[in-house]
Scaffold this active site. Structure first.
Site, PDB file in Angstrom:
ATOM      1  N   LYS A 160     -14.122  15.828  13.125  1.00  0.00           N
ATOM      2  CA  LYS A 160     -15.074  15.620  14.216  1.00  0.00           C
ATOM      3  C   LYS A 160     -15.256  16.939  14.958  1.00  0.00           C
ATOM      4  CE  LYS A 160     -13.593  10.864  14.389  1.00  0.00           C
ATOM      5  NZ  LYS A 160     -12.253  10.854  13.787  1.00  0.00           N
TER       6      LYS A 160
ATOM      7  N   TRP B 185     -19.933  15.000  12.503  1.00  0.00           N
ATOM      8  CA  TRP B 185     -18.893  14.729  11.515  1.00  0.00           C
ATOM      9  C   TRP B 185     -19.042  15.654  10.320  1.00  0.00           C
ATOM     10  CZ3 TRP B 185     -18.025   8.733  10.810  1.00  0.00           C
ATOM     11  CH2 TRP B 185     -17.527   8.218  12.014  1.00  0.00           C
TER      12      TRP B 185
ATOM     13  N   THR C  91       0.872  -1.179   0.000  1.00  0.00           N
ATOM     14  CA  THR C  91       0.000   0.000   0.000  1.00  0.00           C
ATOM     15  C   THR C  91       0.905   1.224   0.000  1.00  0.00           C
ATOM     16  OG1 THR C  91      -0.040   0.122   2.394  1.00  0.00           O
ATOM     17  CG2 THR C  91      -1.775  -1.172   1.370  1.00  0.00           C
TER      18      THR C  91
ATOM     19  N   GLU D 250      -5.835  -3.404  -1.307  1.00  0.00           N
ATOM     20  CA  GLU D 250      -6.391  -4.617  -0.705  1.00  0.00           C
ATOM     21  C   GLU D 250      -7.559  -5.202  -1.499  1.00  0.00           C
ATOM     22  OE1 GLU D 250      -5.627  -1.799   0.717  1.00  0.00           O
ATOM     23  OE2 GLU D 250      -4.865  -2.026   2.752  1.00  0.00           O
TER      24      GLU D 250
END
Ligand code: ADP
Length: 553
Positions: A448, A453, A192, A336
């Site tokens: 946050k 959010w 990654t 992934e």
């Protein structure tokens, strides 16, 4: 009852043989920056892949699942490596040439690469790291470049010429003793890009590559055929170039490879000259190309469809390409997930206006990628397009673990894999009742603010809709009153000026009023990761170190 069907393993070896025979006349065109590109048929490239496998085994002694790394641009030779290395049973490890050298050293040592195939133009990058790679015994150099750079760096390493190695071998597929491979064995590995921490290795199997390629070839995904020419801008070192090289060998779609000519001007030139029908790249490449053709118009009309993914595609970018007759297909995925996770294919029978809300989502899931949304307490959330949670997926081309540093060892970090076998993507979003995913953020990037959010992506998309804004990245910064608040980092288009009050005004009405940032900074460019994504870690660090000229209003 057992089925009565044959159990033929799904392997890259089959993809190689099929492509070089059934699609012998399809071509890989590699840009050279000179008058003529290099053109090679699938028959030739396939034959050369056979030669490469034979040389790796016969001359370099590569056996079993040893790792053969590539440090290469997108070109025909890299496609040959993509086919030869897995087909001979070894593991193709694509090294990301934009990684900082410590990370390059880390991943090559972690994978224990034994051979590195490198483009000559990348020797200045390889030479200084080579002394730090104790497992590497052979370096194979392809294409022009200063070989003398290796003289000192490679005291214990044997250096070979790619073309010389191939010349000594037969291109006949049947002349090589291909191993009988278990389709579940490793074929390729990719780390990654480390946007959110140390790079972690994903090992793709023959089976996962085969099934992922078949999915890529459906019309709901890339849908390429022999009639297509696809411009593969997404690097082969970034999640197998989204699976394109293997998928094209299955169906005979032609490839246009930009090699090291990835700047907007040569990309525009190659599109105008070679007339690809499709292209794949991250949004930053498309932003750059758009600015280029706005300044110096070129004909992009051959590209009926382009695939954009890797980070959220701003709707304004999609609209701009619509006007040029280029239809953007938005996709979501990650290393992934091989990487194709979703692709946008709006439902049938809609007008362009009705299609729009579907097109700007991250897309629809194919049968091989099963989704669910997990709430903060782990409860599974409904698909009502409102309940936001972390996206989890499972399927035959989704990782179940990371590579642990030696064959057979695996890492299964709890924050990435659930106990019941799902991959936790770290992406937060909603799913509509008809299965379309809209991502609002990465879990690590969401802001946050006072218990609510704020989606950094929504603010970025809204800001990038302003005519004077070229790029905008929004990150969370600490705030005494609200815990966190958004900081907007903005790059203006050349020759444009705009005040912060106007940008705030522009956002009001597009997002909730309380979400509008009060901290603003103008910058020359947004820091990018090795694969061209906004690097929010760097922006947060710059803010913390007081390196940004922040205005508060
Ligand atoms: P890294 O995680 O190191 O950046 P990847 O290339 O595997 O490397 O990145 C996968 C991530 O990129 C996803 O988890 C997601 O956060 C982001 N991403 C990919 N495609 C999209 C998209 N279309 N919209 C929003 N985010 C995306």
């Amino acid at each position: 009852m057992l089925s009565t069907m044959q159990d033929v393993p799904l392997t890259v070896t089959r993809i190689l043989r099929h492509g070089m025979t059934m699609h012998a006349m399809s071509r890989i065109t590699t840009w050279t920056g000179e008058a003529e590109p290099r053109r090679r048929s699938f028959a030739e490239a396939g034959g050369r892949a056979v030669q490469l496998a034979a040389a790796l085994r016969g001359e370099l002694g590569v056996c079993d699942d040893e790792r053969v790394a590539t440090l290469m641009w997108n070109n025909a030779e890299h496609v040959e490596a993509y086919l030869a290395i897995p087909a001979m049973g070894a593991i193709l490890h694509t090294l990301n040439l934009r990684l900082p050298s410590e990370q390059l050293i880390y991943v090559a040592n972690h994978a224990e690469d034994r051979v590195i195939i490198v483009n000559g133009s990348l020797l200045p990058l390889l030479a200084p790291v080579l002394p730090h790679l104790p497992t590497v015994e052979h370096v194979v150099v392809s294409g022009p470049g200063d070989r003398s750079l290796l003289a000192e760096a490679a005291a214990d390493v044997q250096v070979h010429e790619y073309e010389e190695l191939l010349a000594g071998q037969s291109p006949d597929f049947d002349a090589f003793d291909w191993p009988d491979l278990d389709e579940r064995s490793g074929a390729a590995m990719c780390y990654t890009s480390g946007t959110t921490g140390d790079p972690k290795g994903v090992v793709f199997s023959h089976r996962s590559i085969y099934l992922h390629s078949m999915q890529a070839n459906t019309t709901a995904a890339l849908g390429l055929t022999e009639k297509d020419l696809t411009l593969v801008v997404v690097p082969q070192f970034h999640v197998n170039a989204w699976g394109v090289p293997h998928a094209t060998f299955m169906v005979g779609a032609n490839m246009l490879m930009p090699d090291r000519f990835l700047q907007p001007a040569p990309l525009a030139d190659m599109i105008e000259r070679e007339r690809p029908t499709h292209a794949a790249a991250v949004p930053t490449i498309w932003q750059g190309l758009l600015a280029e053709v706005t300044a110096r118009p070129r004909d992009l009309s051959s590209m009926a469809r382009v695939t954009i993914g890797g980070s959220a595609c701003p709707p304004a970018l999609m609209e701009a390409y619509d006007k040029l007759g280029v239809r953007v297909l938005h996709t979501w995925g990650m290393t992934e997930t091989s990487p194709l996770g979703t692709t946008t294919d709006p439902p049938a029978g809609l007008t362009p206006e009705e299609e729009w809300p579907y097109r700007i989502t991250q897309g629809h899931f194919p049968v091989g990628v099963e989704p669910r949304l997990a709430g903060p307490d782990g409860a599974i959330l409904p698909w009502d397009n409102e309940s936001a949670g972390e996206l989890e997926v499972r399927g035959p081309w989704v990782a179940r673990a990371y590579y642990g540093g030696s064959p057979g060892k695996e890492l299964v970090p709890e924050d990435k894999f659930s106990e019941d076998g799902w991959l936790r993507t770290g992406d937060v979003g909603v799913i509509s009742p008809d299965g379309y995913l809209t991502l609002t953020d990465r879990a690590k990037d969401v802001i946050k603010s006072g218990g609510e959010w704020i989606s950094s992506v929504s603010l970025e998309n809204a800001l990038m809709g302003h005519p004077a804004v070229l790029e905008a990245a929004v990150v969370a910064v600490p705030d005494d009153r609200w815990g966190e608040r958004p900081l907007a980092v903005v790059v203006l288009k050349e020759g444009r000026a705009v005040g912060y009050p106007e940008l705030k005004e522009f956002l009001t009405g597009r997002v909730e009023r309380w979400q509008v940032p009060e901290r603003w900074a103008l910058v020359a460019s947004v820091p990018k990761t090795s694969v061209g994504k906004f690097d929010k870690k760097v922006i947060r660090r710059q803010y913390a170190n007081g390196e940004l000229d922040v205005t508060r209003l």
